[in-house]
Design a protein around this motif. Structure first.
Motif, PDB file in Angstrom:
ATOM      1  N   UNK A  74      37.046  37.562  44.921  1.00  0.00           N
ATOM      2  CA  UNK A  74      36.871  38.180  43.609  1.00  0.00           C
ATOM      3  C   UNK A  74      36.746  37.152  42.498  1.00  0.00           C
ATOM      4  N   UNK A  75      36.098  37.574  41.426  1.00  0.00           N
ATOM      5  CA  UNK A  75      36.072  36.807  40.183  1.00  0.00           C
ATOM      6  C   UNK A  75      37.332  37.121  39.386  1.00  0.00           C
ATOM      7  N   UNK A  76      37.621  38.427  39.267  1.00  0.00           N
ATOM      8  CA  UNK A  76      38.853  38.842  38.605  1.00  0.00           C
ATOM      9  C   UNK A  76      39.273  40.210  39.113  1.00  0.00           C
ATOM     10  N   UNK A  77      40.465  40.594  38.781  1.00  0.00           N
ATOM     11  CA  UNK A  77      40.998  41.903  39.128  1.00  0.00           C
ATOM     12  C   UNK A  77      41.565  42.511  37.861  1.00  0.00           C
ATOM     13  N   UNK A  78      41.280  43.781  37.668  1.00  0.00           N
ATOM     14  CA  UNK A  78      41.712  44.445  36.437  1.00  0.00           C
ATOM     15  C   UNK A  78      42.533  45.683  36.789  1.00  0.00           C
TER      16      UNK A  78
ATOM     17  N   UNK B 105      43.708  42.004  32.747  1.00  0.00           N
ATOM     18  CA  UNK B 105      42.704  41.335  33.580  1.00  0.00           C
ATOM     19  C   UNK B 105      43.318  40.033  34.053  1.00  0.00           C
ATOM     20  N   UNK B 106      43.256  39.775  35.345  1.00  0.00           N
ATOM     21  CA  UNK B 106      43.770  38.524  35.894  1.00  0.00           C
ATOM     22  C   UNK B 106      42.652  37.858  36.673  1.00  0.00           C
ATOM     23  N   UNK B 107      42.402  36.605  36.386  1.00  0.00           N
ATOM     24  CA  UNK B 107      41.308  35.887  37.015  1.00  0.00           C
ATOM     25  C   UNK B 107      41.759  35.307  38.355  1.00  0.00           C
ATOM     26  N   UNK B 108      40.797  34.960  39.172  1.00  0.00           N
ATOM     27  CA  UNK B 108      41.115  34.523  40.532  1.00  0.00           C
ATOM     28  C   UNK B 108      41.925  33.238  40.567  1.00  0.00           C
TER      29      UNK B 108
END
Lengths: 114, 114
Positions: free
Chosen positions: B29-33, B48-51
């Motif tokens: 993933x690029x990020x997870x929200x 939002x948390x980035x990889x």
């Protein structure tokens, strides 16, 4: 107030009668998209637009059309609605780059096709 | 296609307790929200948390990300009745900034008992 608006909020229609659900945002966002939400299936993307005159298919585009003639508006068109398009529809927008940024969702349009 | 899967599907706790929800996903993933949805309404972005991040806080919310296990958790501390809602994780694939949308899980329905 920064927001995404959708109209109508509720719609009951009959099979085959063309309809348009409007979506408008006042945040000058480049990216806009449409999702549908169904029980047991979650949210699925229908179409998205990176900017004016640039649109592309999401996961479930069959039976839908979109257009992006202005930056703020992204209408969803059902040319010949069918009962399997009964769903809760959400429009969303974000900054350029789309899903790498937080999405701002509209309040939803509950569509029933009989 | 569905990537995120939340666990549990439903959670009922007493007001004041902490609530923990988990999300697992399948691809890089690029990020997870994380989003919240009150019954039948639009989704509201939470975090939002980035990889390349492992933990993030926002008020009473704490999100962790473990990319080696392809999982994330959302912790809500000191829960309130107003936290009653469905919570969704959504992933953005690591594909060089692709424009196709978030992939949502089916959500955790959280009920806070007064």
């Amino acid at each position: 107030e920064a927001q995404v608006t959708q109209n109508p909020r509720y719609l009951i229609t009959v099979t085959g009668k063309k309809l348009t659900v409007t979506c408008s945002q006042n945040m000058n966002h480049e990216y806009m998209s449409w999702y549908r939400q169904d029980p047991g299936l979650g949210l699925r993307q229908i179409y998205y637009s990176m900017n004016v005159e640039v649109t592309d298919k999401g996961d479930v585009p069959e039976g839908y059309k979109v257009s992006r003639k202005e930056k703020r508006n992204f209408p969803l068109i059902l040319e010949s609605p069918s009962p399997n398009q009964t769903s809760l529809y959400f429009c969303a927008s974000s900054l350029a780059g789309g899903p790498i940024y937080e999405q701002y969702f509209g309040p939803g349009t509950r569509l029933t096709v009989t | 296609s569905q990537q995120g899967e939340e666990d549990p599907q439903a959670l009922s706790i007493q007001e004041g307790e902490n609530a923990t929800m988990n999300c697992s996903y399948k691809t890089s993933i690029n990020n997870l929200q994380w989003y919240r949805q009150n019954s039948g309404r639009g989704l509201v972005h939470l975090i939002l948390i980035r990889s390349n991040e492992r933990e993030k806080h926002s008020g009473r919310l704490r999100v962790t990300l473990d990319t080696s296990k392809k999982s994330s958790s959302l912790l809500i501390t000191a829960s309130r009745a107003a936290d009653t809602a469905s919570y969704f994780c959504a992933t953005v694939p690591y594909s060089g900034g692709g424009a196709d949308g978030l992939t949502f899980g089916k959500g955790t329905h959280l009920i806070i008992q007064p």
